[in-house]
Design a protein around this motif. Structure first.
Motif, short mmCIF file in Angstrom:
data_model
loop_
_atom_site.label_atom_id
_atom_site.label_comp_id
_atom_site.label_asym_id
_atom_site.label_seq_id
_atom_site.Cartn_x
_atom_site.Cartn_y
_atom_site.Cartn_z
N LEU A 31 0.89 -1.15 -0.19
CA LEU A 31 -0.07 -0.02 0.46
C LEU A 31 0.31 1.05 0.14
O LEU A 31 0.41 2.15 -0.62
CB LEU A 31 -0.97 -0.05 0.73
CG LEU A 31 -2.04 1.21 0.82
CD1 LEU A 31 -3.09 1.10 -0.30
CD2 LEU A 31 -3.25 1.05 2.29
N ASP A 32 1.78 1.05 0.71
CA ASP A 32 3.05 2.64 0.19
C ASP A 32 3.46 3.05 -0.55
O ASP A 32 3.95 3.92 -0.95
CB ASP A 32 3.60 2.13 1.90
CG ASP A 32 3.46 2.44 3.70
OD1 ASP A 32 1.97 3.23 3.45
OD2 ASP A 32 3.86 2.39 4.41
N ILE A 35 0.99 4.41 -3.28
CA ILE A 35 0.77 5.86 -2.77
C ILE A 35 2.52 6.70 -2.67
O ILE A 35 1.94 7.36 -3.70
CB ILE A 35 0.67 5.72 -1.17
CG1 ILE A 35 -1.12 5.47 -0.59
CG2 ILE A 35 0.37 7.42 -0.45
CD1 ILE A 35 -1.00 5.23 1.13
N ILE A 43 7.12 8.68 0.83
CA ILE A 43 5.74 8.49 2.18
C ILE A 43 6.28 9.67 2.95
O ILE A 43 5.57 10.52 4.10
CB ILE A 43 5.71 6.87 3.03
CG1 ILE A 43 5.66 6.39 2.49
CG2 ILE A 43 4.96 7.34 4.23
CD1 ILE A 43 3.68 6.83 1.38
N PHE A 55 -2.30 12.64 4.17
CA PHE A 55 -1.77 10.92 3.66
C PHE A 55 -2.62 9.51 4.16
O PHE A 55 -2.54 8.78 3.49
CB PHE A 55 -0.35 10.22 4.53
CG PHE A 55 0.60 9.09 4.60
CD1 PHE A 55 0.83 8.39 3.74
CD2 PHE A 55 -0.21 8.08 5.48
CE1 PHE A 55 0.88 7.13 3.73
CE2 PHE A 55 -0.06 6.83 6.21
CZ PHE A 55 0.32 6.06 4.69
N ARG A 56 -3.52 9.59 5.27
CA ARG A 56 -3.96 8.85 5.94
C ARG A 56 -5.06 8.52 4.85
O ARG A 56 -5.95 7.86 4.81
CB ARG A 56 -5.12 9.01 7.12
CG ARG A 56 -4.11 9.04 8.51
CD ARG A 56 -3.43 7.59 8.43
NE ARG A 56 -1.88 7.67 9.33
CZ ARG A 56 -1.01 6.29 9.35
NH1 ARG A 56 -1.10 4.99 8.15
NH2 ARG A 56 -0.12 6.23 10.32
N LYS A 58 -5.44 9.31 1.35
CA LYS A 58 -4.90 9.14 0.10
C LYS A 58 -4.73 7.92 0.19
O LYS A 58 -5.24 7.17 -0.66
CB LYS A 58 -3.81 9.74 0.07
CG LYS A 58 -2.60 9.25 -1.57
CD LYS A 58 -3.56 9.67 -2.21
CE LYS A 58 -3.17 10.64 -2.33
NZ LYS A 58 -4.67 10.89 -4.24
N GLU A 59 -4.23 6.97 1.56
CA GLU A 59 -4.29 5.83 2.06
C GLU A 59 -5.38 5.33 1.80
O GLU A 59 -5.77 3.55 0.86
CB GLU A 59 -3.20 5.27 3.26
CG GLU A 59 -4.01 3.87 4.07
CD GLU A 59 -2.79 4.80 5.49
OE1 GLU A 59 -1.40 3.85 5.53
OE2 GLU A 59 -4.20 4.81 6.37
N ASN A 60 -6.23 5.46 2.26
CA ASN A 60 -8.46 5.59 2.53
C ASN A 60 -8.49 4.73 0.73
O ASN A 60 -9.28 4.29 0.66
CB ASN A 60 -8.48 6.25 3.43
CG ASN A 60 -10.53 5.67 2.70
OD1 ASN A 60 -11.07 6.11 2.43
ND2 ASN A 60 -10.87 4.65 3.62
N GLY A 78 0.43 -0.42 5.51
CA GLY A 78 1.25 0.23 6.22
C GLY A 78 0.18 0.00 7.75
O GLY A 78 -0.32 -0.28 7.85
N THR A 81 -2.23 1.78 8.53
CA THR A 81 -3.92 1.48 8.00
C THR A 81 -4.79 0.91 8.68
O THR A 81 -6.14 1.94 8.55
CB THR A 81 -3.74 0.84 6.75
OG1 THR A 81 -2.07 0.92 5.66
CG2 THR A 81 -4.41 0.83 6.38
N ASN A 87 -10.98 2.22 7.61
CA ASN A 87 -10.24 0.91 7.09
C ASN A 87 -10.20 -0.23 7.19
O ASN A 87 -10.74 -1.51 6.52
CB ASN A 87 -8.81 0.95 7.37
CG ASN A 87 -8.08 2.64 6.07
OD1 ASN A 87 -9.45 3.22 5.74
ND2 ASN A 87 -7.37 2.10 6.36
#
Length: 171
Positions: A31-32, A35, A43, A55-56, A58-60, A78, A81, A87
């Motif tokens: 996942l990282d 991204i 990151i 970041f969170r 975008k992670e979602n 991550g 995550t 999530n």
């Protein structure tokens, strides 16, 4: 077959995920890394320049996109995550196999001391403060991590042993 690996940073998610995907002959996503490809920066730079909230989010978004894929895959999340946005609910709703790669604080400290310069949340930690930092995070994240389908203890095991344990559990 969709397999998700979760756990604290340094638990081996990326290395185990890569090996497991090769063994199962299915795609691997970190996942990282996904991204970083989309954002075209590391990151650590995202944290530094855009902040953790950006970041969170975008992670979602990226997690949702990967979970929507039709193909089989192994996905390494991550460390944080599962704890943000919805999530953990997304993972549970996806009906996939999730594995919490569980390591003791001592194992994580040993692994992370050498990597702290490449990990944005650890830059200013010495061994004692790192241990306290990890213990606090594990306490906070324990609820989320334990919602995985299965728990795999990774202490004193090789990447090969852990990936074999997970692939054996799939059959």
């Amino acid at each position: 077959m969709k397999i998700v690996l979760l756990g604290y940073m340094g638990s081996g998610k990326s290395a185990i995920g890569s090996l497991l995907s090769q063994k199962l002959q299915i795609s691997f996503y970190d996942l990282d890394n996904e991204i970083e490809k989309i954002e075209q920066i590391a990151i650590s730079e995202i944290f530094k320049t855009k902040g953790e909230i950006y970041f969170r989010k975008k992670e979602n978004e990226v997690l949702k996109a990967i979970l929507a894929l039709e193909q089989d895959f192994v996905l390494s999340l991550g460390g944080g995550t599962p704890c943000y946005y919805n999530n953990i609910e997304l993972l549970k709703a996806a009906g996939l196999s999730s594995y919490y790669l569980k390591a003791t604080t001592d194992t994580l400290v040993k692994r992370l001391m050498d990597e702290k310069n490449s990990r944005p949340l650890l830059h200013n930690q010495d061994e004692n403060s790192l241990k306290d930092f990890i213990n606090k995070h594990l306490f906070d994240r324990n609820y989320y991590y334990h919602q995985a389908t299965k728990i795999v203890n990774v202490d004193d095991k090789t990447i090969e042993e852990i990936s074999n344990e997970i692939s054996d559990a799939l059959t």
